[in-house]
Design a protein around this motif. Structure first.
Motif, PDB file in Angstrom:
ATOM      1  N   TRP A  97     -12.123  -1.331  -2.066  1.00 17.19           N
ATOM      2  CA  TRP A  97     -11.633  -0.221  -2.868  1.00 17.19           C
ATOM      3  C   TRP A  97     -12.769   0.743  -3.159  1.00 17.19           C
ATOM      4  CZ3 TRP A  97     -10.390  -5.188  -5.168  1.00 17.19           C
ATOM      5  CH2 TRP A  97      -9.140  -5.660  -4.773  1.00 17.19           C
ATOM      6  N   LEU A  98     -12.417   1.967  -3.457  1.00 22.25           N
ATOM      7  CA  LEU A  98     -13.411   2.951  -3.867  1.00 22.25           C
ATOM      8  C   LEU A  98     -13.807   2.696  -5.320  1.00 22.25           C
ATOM      9  CD1 LEU A  98     -11.770   6.093  -2.305  1.00 22.25           C
ATOM     10  CD2 LEU A  98     -13.909   5.071  -1.598  1.00 22.25           C
TER      11      LEU A  98
ATOM     12  N   ILE B  74     -12.247  12.471   4.586  1.00 25.57           N
ATOM     13  CA  ILE B  74     -11.580  11.208   4.300  1.00 25.57           C
ATOM     14  C   ILE B  74     -12.638  10.226   3.821  1.00 25.57           C
ATOM     15  CG2 ILE B  74     -10.284   9.285   5.264  1.00 25.57           C
ATOM     16  CD1 ILE B  74      -9.056  11.219   7.238  1.00 25.57           C
ATOM     17  N   THR B  75     -12.363   9.554   2.702  1.00 20.66           N
ATOM     18  CA  THR B  75     -13.286   8.581   2.142  1.00 20.66           C
ATOM     19  C   THR B  75     -12.596   7.226   2.094  1.00 20.66           C
ATOM     20  OG1 THR B  75     -14.175  10.333   0.749  1.00 20.66           O
ATOM     21  CG2 THR B  75     -14.816   8.088   0.219  1.00 20.66           C
ATOM     22  N   PHE B  76     -13.219   6.224   2.712  1.00 25.07           N
ATOM     23  CA  PHE B  76     -12.689   4.869   2.743  1.00 25.07           C
ATOM     24  C   PHE B  76     -13.414   4.010   1.717  1.00 25.07           C
ATOM     25  CE2 PHE B  76     -11.845   6.315   7.053  1.00 25.07           C
ATOM     26  CZ  PHE B  76     -10.523   5.941   7.205  1.00 25.07           C
TER      27      PHE B  76
ATOM     28  N   LEU C  77      -7.661   2.656  -2.024  1.00 20.63           N
ATOM     29  CA  LEU C  77      -8.211   2.266  -0.734  1.00 20.63           C
ATOM     30  C   LEU C  77      -8.786   3.447   0.038  1.00 20.63           C
ATOM     31  CD1 LEU C  77      -5.227   0.007   0.253  1.00 20.63           C
ATOM     32  CD2 LEU C  77      -7.478  -0.779  -0.418  1.00 20.63           C
ATOM     33  N   LEU C  78      -8.155   4.609  -0.084  1.00 25.96           N
ATOM     34  CA  LEU C  78      -8.543   5.767   0.713  1.00 25.96           C
ATOM     35  C   LEU C  78      -8.205   7.032  -0.048  1.00 25.96           C
ATOM     36  CD1 LEU C  78      -8.023   6.315   4.411  1.00 25.96           C
ATOM     37  CD2 LEU C  78      -6.814   7.855   2.935  1.00 25.96           C
TER      38      LEU C  78
ATOM     39  N   ARG D  51       1.136   5.548  -0.237  1.00 32.03           N
ATOM     40  CA  ARG D  51       0.486   6.853  -0.133  1.00 32.03           C
ATOM     41  C   ARG D  51       1.023   7.705  -1.273  1.00 32.03           C
ATOM     42  NH1 ARG D  51       1.139  11.393   4.593  1.00 32.03           N
ATOM     43  NH2 ARG D  51       0.180  13.034   3.370  1.00 32.03           N
TER      44      ARG D  51
ATOM     45  N   GLN E  79       0.848  -1.177   0.000  1.00 33.54           N
ATOM     46  CA  GLN E  79       0.000   0.000   0.000  1.00 33.54           C
ATOM     47  C   GLN E  79       0.892   1.237   0.000  1.00 33.54           C
ATOM     48  OE1 GLN E  79      -2.544  -0.363   3.376  1.00 33.54           O
ATOM     49  NE2 GLN E  79      -3.564  -2.185   2.575  1.00 33.54           N
TER      50      GLN E  79
ATOM     51  N   ARG F  71      -8.002  11.294   0.770  1.00 38.93           N
ATOM     52  CA  ARG F  71      -8.157  12.429   1.682  1.00 38.93           C
ATOM     53  C   ARG F  71      -8.088  13.691   0.858  1.00 38.93           C
ATOM     54  NH1 ARG F  71      -4.158  15.673   5.052  1.00 38.93           N
ATOM     55  NH2 ARG F  71      -5.571  16.921   6.292  1.00 38.93           N
TER      56      ARG F  71
ATOM     57  N   TYR G  52     -14.350  -0.124   0.521  1.00 35.70           N
ATOM     58  CA  TYR G  52     -14.511  -1.448   1.115  1.00 35.70           C
ATOM     59  C   TYR G  52     -14.543  -2.485   0.025  1.00 35.70           C
ATOM     60  CZ  TYR G  52     -16.118  -5.245   4.017  1.00 35.70           C
ATOM     61  OH  TYR G  52     -16.206  -6.440   4.676  1.00 35.70           O
TER      62      TYR G  52
END
Length: 118
Positions: free
Chosen positions: A60-61, A54-56, A46-47, A15, A13, A49, A58
């Protein structure tokens, strides 16, 4: 640093932020097709910001895409492995360098709009 995304790439993962370059291993199954300046899009986000929201996903978006281009292939630093048997007076040294692909992130899209446009 106002917005960033966390993506799943190469079994890790990362960033990622717009305008920065990152290194990824096992980038794609078809390695010869990936040359310099090849455009890529990564859907395994995955996330995200953006500002204070912040959007998570489940897991993946669904409507998030990270777009970028490949800069070049390179190697990581060398890992040296030594095996020493003290009673037998034998030593063996081997080295290993992992292939990685360096890419730069051009844009982070969420819901069809670019997050860093503002």
């Amino acid at each position: 640093m106002n917005s960033y995304a966390i993506i799943d790439i190469g079994g890790k993962q990362l960033r990622v932020e717009q305008g920065r370059f990152h290194d990824a291993r096992h980038f794609a199954s078809v390695r010869p097709a990936l040359t310099s300046n090849t455009k890529i899009s990564i859907n395994r986000v995955l996330l995200i910001r953006h500002g204070s929201s912040i959007t998570f996903g489940y897991p993946w978006l669904r409507d998030a895409v990270v777009k970028g281009r490949i800069l070049h292939g390179c190697f990581k630093e060398k890992l040296v492995v030594q095996k020493i048997h003290s009673k037998k007076k034998t030593r063996r040294t081997s080295g290993y360098r992992e292939n990685v692909t360096r890419f730069v992130v051009d844009s982070i899209l969420f819901g069809g709009e670019n997050l860093d446009k503002s």
